[in-house]
Write an enzyme that holds these catalytic residues in place. Structure first.
Site, mmCIF file in Angstrom:
data_model
loop_
_atom_site.group_PDB
_atom_site.id
_atom_site.type_symbol
_atom_site.label_atom_id
_atom_site.label_comp_id
_atom_site.label_asym_id
_atom_site.label_seq_id
_atom_site.Cartn_x
_atom_site.Cartn_y
_atom_site.Cartn_z
ATOM 1 N N CYS A 26 0.822 -1.209 0.000
ATOM 2 C CA CYS A 26 0.000 0.000 0.000
ATOM 3 C C CYS A 26 0.860 1.265 0.000
ATOM 4 O O CYS A 26 1.984 1.250 0.483
ATOM 5 C CB CYS A 26 -0.873 0.037 1.246
ATOM 6 N N ARG A 58 4.938 0.489 -6.073
ATOM 7 C CA ARG A 58 4.904 -0.387 -4.896
ATOM 8 C C ARG A 58 3.960 -1.580 -5.108
ATOM 9 O O ARG A 58 4.057 -2.565 -4.394
ATOM 10 C CB ARG A 58 4.430 0.418 -3.670
ATOM 11 N N TRP A 84 -2.986 -2.577 -1.588
ATOM 12 C CA TRP A 84 -2.580 -3.922 -2.037
ATOM 13 C C TRP A 84 -3.318 -4.882 -1.109
ATOM 14 O O TRP A 84 -3.043 -4.935 0.097
ATOM 15 C CB TRP A 84 -1.070 -4.061 -1.904
ATOM 16 N N ASN A 142 -1.490 1.379 5.837
ATOM 17 C CA ASN A 142 -0.596 0.411 5.177
ATOM 18 C C ASN A 142 -0.180 -0.575 6.256
ATOM 19 O O ASN A 142 0.265 -0.164 7.326
ATOM 20 C CB ASN A 142 0.620 1.186 4.624
ATOM 21 N N GLY A 143 -0.364 -1.870 6.032
ATOM 22 C CA GLY A 143 0.031 -2.856 7.046
ATOM 23 C C GLY A 143 -1.130 -3.774 7.394
ATOM 24 O O GLY A 143 -2.118 -3.853 6.658
ATOM 25 N N GLU A 165 18.206 -16.388 -10.255
ATOM 26 C CA GLU A 165 17.773 -15.006 -10.456
ATOM 27 C C GLU A 165 17.178 -14.816 -11.851
ATOM 28 O O GLU A 165 16.163 -14.141 -12.013
ATOM 29 C CB GLU A 165 18.965 -14.064 -10.208
ATOM 30 N N LYS A 195 13.371 -13.524 -12.497
ATOM 31 C CA LYS A 195 13.054 -12.348 -13.333
ATOM 32 C C LYS A 195 11.988 -12.714 -14.351
ATOM 33 O O LYS A 195 11.028 -11.993 -14.548
ATOM 34 C CB LYS A 195 14.278 -11.842 -14.094
ATOM 35 N N GLU A 222 8.404 -13.531 -12.715
ATOM 36 C CA GLU A 222 7.636 -12.469 -12.077
ATOM 37 C C GLU A 222 7.068 -11.459 -13.060
ATOM 38 O O GLU A 222 6.021 -10.884 -12.799
ATOM 39 C CB GLU A 222 8.415 -11.794 -10.942
ATOM 40 N N HIS A 250 19.052 -35.149 -11.581
ATOM 41 C CA HIS A 250 18.307 -35.663 -10.431
ATOM 42 C C HIS A 250 16.827 -35.322 -10.504
ATOM 43 O O HIS A 250 16.144 -35.338 -9.484
ATOM 44 C CB HIS A 250 18.942 -35.133 -9.137
ATOM 45 N N LYS A 266 6.517 -3.832 -4.737
ATOM 46 C CA LYS A 266 7.942 -3.495 -4.721
ATOM 47 C C LYS A 266 8.509 -3.648 -3.324
ATOM 48 O O LYS A 266 9.616 -4.095 -3.134
ATOM 49 C CB LYS A 266 8.120 -2.054 -5.208
HETATM 50 O O1 M6R Z 1 13.427 -4.892 -0.905
HETATM 51 P P1 M6R Z 1 13.966 -6.287 -0.766
HETATM 52 O O2 M6R Z 1 15.283 -6.455 -1.446
HETATM 53 O O3 M6R Z 1 14.047 -6.733 0.663
HETATM 54 O O4 M6R Z 1 12.922 -7.200 -1.491
HETATM 55 C C1 M6R Z 1 13.030 -8.593 -1.495
HETATM 56 C C2 M6R Z 1 12.131 -9.211 -2.550
HETATM 57 O O5 M6R Z 1 10.798 -8.908 -2.289
HETATM 58 C C3 M6R Z 1 12.503 -8.724 -3.958
HETATM 59 O O6 M6R Z 1 13.837 -8.956 -4.267
HETATM 60 C C4 M6R Z 1 11.600 -9.417 -4.999
HETATM 61 O O7 M6R Z 1 11.932 -10.759 -5.091
HETATM 62 C C5 M6R Z 1 11.740 -8.707 -6.345
HETATM 63 N N1 M6R Z 1 10.462 -8.530 -6.945
HETATM 64 C C6 M6R Z 1 12.615 -9.439 -7.285
HETATM 65 O O8 M6R Z 1 12.694 -8.837 -8.531
#
Ligand code: M6R
Length: 616
Positions: free
Chosen positions: A2, A27, A74, A100-101, A489, A493, A496, A512, A611
């Protein structure tokens, strides 16, 4: 997660709030709302959807008030809907609140309020809080508005950042914070409130970051009055200077923030090293580490905690620190660490890695480690973020604001910081000889140019390759050694932002299980730089080709063996094995980006993602 924006001053509050909400869109959210101070009644609009949808139903509110607040939600409690969107009003219609929370004990409070005759329009925890404030004001008519907010906050537990307005107290905004961030911008004859400083950086460079357990009343008459939520003790505000500009958080001609941030990496990696890596004199100068070298070198072990992409950086950090400093490193998902009663000793050093510095699980894991006496070190990108502030020491990544939900430049900056830490520790404790140290730091210093070269040379090729995979349903990413986390990673990417199912594996693990998936429809990205188990990777590629898998190989310039067996080849410049994930990350980011773009996905704000993950 949020986003909150509030304003009191002389400008049109509607425009400030709406523009501010747009700055917080990164966010992640699914509904939005706004409320303005009215003469005798609030004017309010809220809707499921994006800020543009909110504007469509609220434009007539423009130019009508100089005090107001807005919210992007959110969904946690209750589906995304008009009804569940914020602001929420109290039963008497006089109090408006954005939040927010998560209020964890909202259900018991809801039962209590229901027994007192309160009714609820939404499924949210937030509506319970706003009515609890009304309850305290009804209970004793002498109770002023800020005190009622304080009483209510003392009854709830969970995480919150809130902003509250009361119709009988025009021009007054009450804010509070526990576990979710909130910043107050101090302008000339105006005040701003926001979840981070991006909504108001164009108006002021001065801000107060509200601390945990603090609340503030904000008005033109009395300025900012900060109090402890627990006992109402007055708190001296700590004013910070904002170090980023509006330009840094705008797209600068790129179609998406993600693409802009990918192309910023020559600069962001350079900025991460600036003033720290002094190649000529052979020095790595990082205040956070320098002051605590003995603490690190005498550590029983280093535990790295993080989530998502930052966790992948942590895995590479493990390889780096163990290789060069010979200190035992464990890497943990913050969400698992915090709930599994881990063994932590006072000799341990815990490193938290977080771009946002606000990730709830990472924050909670850190607090646990701190309670148990460990030395805690932060690697954060957002300056003055919650994690940055609770650590004993730390190093900022200095990648600049990262707006795209998919982390790109923050990841390579995290790897740069971890590389400097590992080399510094190794040099200090004698496990890394001077000649190797000097050669590694000059290689590190050369990275910004190699990043630039990689982006220039791979951009068009990757764009073309991406077209062939728009309709793929699965992807495998394989790598070995330092590039096993690169595979994880790369897969994250892709999944997501494109919503294609993707898995990352250490290449040797293929036999395996995952090898069963390979057929002519399975694209496999192989990260195969020369330095780093190349011969083994060659065998893995042979095994894949024997099963007709489609290989997209990321290899060093001039590679022959892997390239000749692969369907697609992406060439990157050579570097030391330990830094190769920084270079390999670039074409993988571009591949995910273009596949997602060709699939028509919302690259900067992928569905369901936020975010800054401020709830667990
Ligand atoms: O702000 P942070 O680095 O703590 O966030 C951790 C994850 O939420 C963040 O890396 C998430 O996996 C991203 N969307 C990856 O692109």
């Amino acid at each position: 997660m949020c986003g909150i924006v509030g304003y009191t001053g002389f400008q049109d509050a509607y425009s400030v709030v709406i523009n501010g909400l747009r700055r917080l869109e990164y966010r992640g959210y699914d509904s939005a709302g706004i409320v303005l101070d009215g003469q005798g009644a609030f004017s309010m609009a809220k809707t499921k959807g994006k800020v543009d949808d909110l504007v469509a139903v609220s434009e007539e509110m423009k130019g009508k008030a100089t005090v107001g607040m807005g919210h992007t939600r959110w969904a946690t409690h209750g589906v995304p809907s008009d009804r569940n969107s914020h602001p929420h009003l109290s039963n008497n219609g006089k109090i408006a609140l954005v939040h927010n929370g998560i209020i964890e004990n909202y259900d018991t409070i809801k039962i209590m309020l229901t027994e007192k005759g309160f009714t609820f329009q939404s499924e949210t925890d937030t509506e319970v809080l706003v009515n609890l404030i009304q309850y305290f004001m009804d209970l004793n008519p002498e109770t002023d508005f800020p005190s009622a907010v304080r009483y209510a906050l003392n009854e709830v537990y969970g995480a919150y950042a809130i902003t509250v307005m009361h119709d009988d107290f025009p021009g007054l905004l009450v804010v509070g914070r526990l576990g979710s961030p909130l910043a107050i911008g101090l302008g000339e004859n105006e005040f701003f409130i926001a979840s981070d400083a991006s909504p108001f950086v164009e108006f002021t460079k001065e801000a107060i970051y509200l601390e945990e357990g603090h609340m503030a009343t904000i008005s033109m008459e009395h300025g900012v009055d900060i109090r402890s939520i627990a006992d109402n003790a007055r708190i001296e505000p700590a004013i910070q200077e904002l170090k980023f500009s509006l330009e840094q958080i705008e797209k600068g001609g790129y179609e998406h923030f993600m693409l802009k941030e990918i192309f910023e990496q020559p600069k962001s990696v350079h900025d991460t090293m600036r003033g720290r890596l002094l190649v000529d004199t052979g020095i790595i100068k990082m205040a956070g580490i320098f002051d605590h070298l003995e603490r690190f070198n005498n550590a029983g072990r280093i535990i790295i905690i993080a989530c998502g992409t930052s966790w992948h950086a942590g895995l590479i950090g493990e390889y780096l620190i163990e290789e060069f400093a010979r200190i035992n490193v464990e890497v943990e998902y913050a969400s698992e660490f915090r709930y599994r009663n881990p063994i932590i000793s006072e000799k341990d050093v815990v490193i938290a890695i977080s771009q946002s510095g606000e990730t709830a699980d990472t924050m909670a894991a850190l607090k646990l480690a701190k309670e148990r006496g460990a030395f805690i070190y932060g690697i954060c990108n957002v300056v003055d973020s919650s994690i940055a502030r609770i650590t004993d020491a730390g190093s900022y990544t200095h990648a600049g604001p990262e707006i795209g939900v998919a982390s790109t430049k923050a990841f390579t900056a995290q790897l740069t910081v971890l590389s400097m830490i590992a080399l510094k520790l190794g040099k200090h404790n004698g496990t890394l000889g001077n000649a190797e140290f000097m050669s590694l730091i000059s290689e590190l210093d050369a990275l910004p140019n190699k990043i630039e070269e990689t982006l220039e040379n791979t951009h068009e090729i990757v764009k073309e390759i991406s077209k062939d995979f728009v309709n793929s349903q699965n992807f495998l990413y394989l790598g070995r050694g330092y590039n096993y986390p690169s595979a994880l990673e790369g897969a994250l990417k892709l999944k997501e932002i494109s919503y294609i199912h993707a898995e990352g594996y250490p290449a040797a693990e293929m036999k395996h299980g995952p090898i069963a998936l390979i057929d002519e429809n399975m694209p496999i990205v192989i990260i195969a730089p020369k330095k780093g188990h190349y011969d083994k990777i060659v065998s893995n590629v042979q095994e894949i080709k024997a099963r007709k898998g489609k290989v997209i190989a990321v290899v060093n310039k001039g590679d022959v063996q892997v390239s000749s067996m692969s369907d697609y080849v992406i060439e990157i410049p050579e570097t030391s094995e330990c830094f190769s994930p920084i270079i390999a990350a670039l074409p993988l980011q571009l591949l995910a980006y273009y596949i997602a773009v060709y699939r028509g996905a919302n690259v900067d704000q992928p569905r369901n993602l936020a975010k800054s993950v401020t709830v667990e």
